[in-house]
Design an enzyme around this catalytic site. Structure first.
Site, PDB file in Angstrom:
ATOM      1  NE  ARG A 132      54.953  49.871  28.117  1.00 61.78           N
ATOM      2  CZ  ARG A 132      55.473  51.075  28.387  1.00 61.78           C
ATOM      3  NH1 ARG A 132      56.744  51.229  28.617  1.00 61.78           N
ATOM      4  NH2 ARG A 132      54.676  52.132  28.443  1.00 61.78           N
ATOM      5  CD  GLU A 150      50.770  54.794  25.298  1.00 59.58           C
ATOM      6  OE1 GLU A 150      50.837  55.483  24.269  1.00 59.58           O
ATOM      7  OE2 GLU A 150      51.616  54.860  26.211  1.00 59.58           O
ATOM      8  CG  ASN A 152      53.879  53.097  24.320  1.00 57.44           C
ATOM      9  OD1 ASN A 152      53.743  54.311  24.204  1.00 57.44           O
ATOM     10  ND2 ASN A 152      53.368  52.423  25.342  1.00 57.44           N
ATOM     11  CB  SER A 157      61.231  53.188  28.939  1.00 63.64           C
ATOM     12  OG  SER A 157      60.066  53.771  29.432  1.00 63.64           O
ATOM     13  CE  LYS A 325      48.843  58.292  23.588  1.00 64.58           C
ATOM     14  NZ  LYS A 325      50.260  58.408  23.303  1.00 64.58           N
ATOM     15  CE  LYS A 390      44.748  58.232  26.246  1.00 62.06           C
ATOM     16  NZ  LYS A 390      45.283  56.863  26.192  1.00 62.06           N
ATOM     17  CD  GLU A 394      53.640  57.766  22.388  1.00 62.10           C
ATOM     18  OE1 GLU A 394      53.690  57.154  23.467  1.00 62.10           O
ATOM     19  OE2 GLU A 394      52.661  57.713  21.633  1.00 62.10           O
ATOM     20  N   GLY A 395      55.364  59.849  26.175  1.00 62.04           N
ATOM     21  CA  GLY A 395      56.244  60.166  27.301  1.00 62.04           C
ATOM     22  C   GLY A 395      55.520  60.610  28.554  1.00 62.04           C
ATOM     23  NE  ARG A 490      53.935  51.786  32.946  1.00 61.40           N
ATOM     24  CZ  ARG A 490      53.599  52.554  31.920  1.00 61.40           C
ATOM     25  NH1 ARG A 490      54.189  53.697  31.710  1.00 61.40           N
ATOM     26  NH2 ARG A 490      52.644  52.181  31.082  1.00 61.40           N
TER      27      ARG A 490
END
Ligand code: ADP
Ligand code: MG
Ligand code: MG
Length: 514
Positions: A132, A150, A152, A157, A325, A390, A394-395, A490
């Site tokens: 993603r 970024e 992923n 998700s 990253k 950064k 992740e998350g 989002r």
């Protein structure tokens, strides 16, 4: 008002209309499996209730041209990250525990060392990436441009839930007479979102390539996962559309159930509910992206055992490392993109200079804290107001923003700093509003029970982040197949630095193209 927004959007609503539409939206979400587990359900193994996922009442406007550009870029990104994952020298240099960021980041270092041990045993024939790529609109230019946040490569998700939010918004607009109330609100401006089918197709392609009748796909999940329905929808899609069975296990389950034949490298799982042990074709990780997934060295050993197996990994450790990253930052350096996209080897497909320029144009300026002695740190201190720092995590919830950067950098010693990158902040357009709906927490539910109005929906000035899903099946130097398969929006309140639905900053949304 930014040029792509249109007037009276989102519509202004009376309090009664707002409550009525919220009820319509949450009922649809609960009926269509647009769900999340409540906090209280974290511990028991078999929860008996769910809440609707946090959601936006109306879709957000997004420029058609930039949406289509992001879809097009996805094919280049699929190949780019597949090639990075197949380039051992590059990953050793950037992420390794000798020369790279793995030397100063314990988690990255552990993963890299485990991979190094197993990678020479046997060439892994194939691996799968479910990707993603995330973007924000950058408004310093007019019209705004698309900038990547970024990329992923692990546990991306909200694919299946975003598919359902797009359905929710089409329904809300249609059922309540908003269609055709503006020239923008017509079917052609609501692009299809078939992410569930697309991601399952990627997993099915890996399973078919493994080609062992009776084998299953393994989902490795976190204990107490609240975003379980997003994962279950993929499981049901694999079963219903592809007749592929899924076994769902946590790392601690696997410590008891997984075994590997050291000659054939076949991975099998034996559980109480399976009559015979089952061979695994594909391992899909929705865990193992964060250090807390590895409480002890046995957990790392188990992860390396899975890596050693001949099952197709989604992702493999090198593909997980490719999503760091630090890799994103190194890609910005001169010549690096060309190394991957215009390879000298004539048998490998090459991308055009226009493709490369378009990709570069979607990046913000980034640099490492390892730049020329102290120069990287000095630059971050001087420009902190326009930056985010950064780490290799992740998350969500791991970044450091603006004024917090100087005091934070001072808490790190010279070697710890090397694990961080600086990125210029994207500046999204202002003046967009949205209605954000969250399920009431336990305290609000108690008040609701006593007859009080629970505050579930708020109107806020918002910022939306677009994610484009894609997948690639690749190995032995070649990308066998890649697809762009869907999207996610989002939306968060404009004053929140972070995004992230799971971390409570944002809600699931969809888009109307303008
Ligand atoms: P993670 O892998 O933890 O999701 P991200 O790089 O996506 O890390 O950062 C988390 C969030 O921080 C993003 O969803 C976005 O809202 C915000 N963010 C990250 N980078 C930038 C940036 N350069 N400009 C503005 N916001 C950013
Ligand atoms: Mg991420
Ligand atoms: Mg992110």
């Amino acid at each position: 008002m930014p040029p792509f927004a249109f007037s009276n959007w989102p519509p202004s609503l009376s309090e009664d209309q707002l409550q009525e539409l919220t009820l319509i939206a949450t009922s649809y979400a609960l009926s269509h499996g647009l769900l999340y587990l409540p906090v209280a359900a974290k511990q028991p193994p078999a929860p008996s209730s769910a809440i609707h996922a946090p959601l936006s009442l109306f879709p957000s406007p997004f420029p058609r041209q930039l949406f289509e550009q992001a879809q097009k870029l996805q094919h280049i990104y699929n190949t780019l990250y597949a090639r990075i994952a197949m380039d051992e020298d590059f990953l050793d240099e950037v992420m390794g525990a000798v020369d790279g960021v793995g030397a100063v980041d314990e988690f990255v270092g552990q993963l890299w060392k485990g991979w190094k041990q197993v990678r020479d045993e046997d060439a892994v024939p194939l691996q799968l990436g479910l990707f993603r790529s995330d973007y924000l609109l950058h408004s310093t230019s007019d019209p705004p441009s698309l900038k990547q946040v970024e990329f992923n490569t692990i546990s991306s998700s909200f694919g299946t839930l975003s598919d359902r939010v797009a359905g929710l918004h089409r329904y809300i607009l249609f059922a309540n007479g908003y269609y055709d109330s503006s020239p923008h609100l017509k079917a052609e401006n609501f692009p299809p979102n078939n992410t569930t089918a697309g991601l399952a197709q990627g997993l099915a392609a890996a399973h078919e390539a493994y080609n062992v009748p009776g084998s299953s796909v393994l989902f490795v999940v976190q204990p107490g996962e609240r975003n379980v329905f997003d994962q279950r929808w993929l499981e049901y899609e694999l079963l219903e559309r592809h007749s592929i069975k899924v076994i769902r296990q946590t790392m601690s389950d696997l410590a008891q159930t997984a075994s590997i034949d050291l000659n054939t490298k076949v991975l099998t799982i034996k559980t109480a509910t399976l009559s015979t042990p089952v061979e695994i074709s594909t391992i899909y990780f929705r865990a193992c992206y964060t250090p807390t997934d590895f409480p002890d060295s046995a957990a790392y050993e188990l992860r390396f055992l899975l890596e050693r197996s001949r099952a197709i990994k989604c992702p493999s450790i090198p593909l997980q490392l490719a999503g760091g990253k630090k890799v994103q930052q190194v890609l910005c350096q001169p010549g690096i993109l060309e190394r991957f996209l215009t390879p000298a080897d004539a048998s490998t497909s090459s991308f055009s200079q226009e493709d490369i320029s378009e990709l570069r144009a979607s990046w913000m300026y980034m640099w490492g804290m390892d730049l020329n002695g102290d120069e990287g740190v000095e630059k971050a201190l001087t420009n902190h107001g326009k930056l985010v720092l950064k780490p290799q995590r992740e998350g969500g919830g791991n970044n450091v923003y603006k004024a917090s950067i100087p005091p934070f950098l001072r808490t790190l010693d010279a070697s710890e700093r090397q694990a961080w990158i600086a990125m210029e902040l994207i500046e999204p357009p202002e003046g967009l509003g949205g209605y954000l709906v969250r399920a009431a927490g336990p305290e609000q539910q108690r008040r609701e029970h006593e007859g009080e109005q629970a505050d579930k929906v708020v109107r806020a000035d918002v910022v939306s982040e677009l994610g484009i899903f894609g997948w690639a099946l690749f190995g032995l130097g070649k990308v066998n197949r890649d697809e762009e398969v869907g999207w996610l929006v989002r939306t968060k309140g404009k004053d929140s630095d972070e995004g992230g639905v799971a971390t409570g900053f944002s809600v699931l949304d969809s888009l109307v193209l303008v």
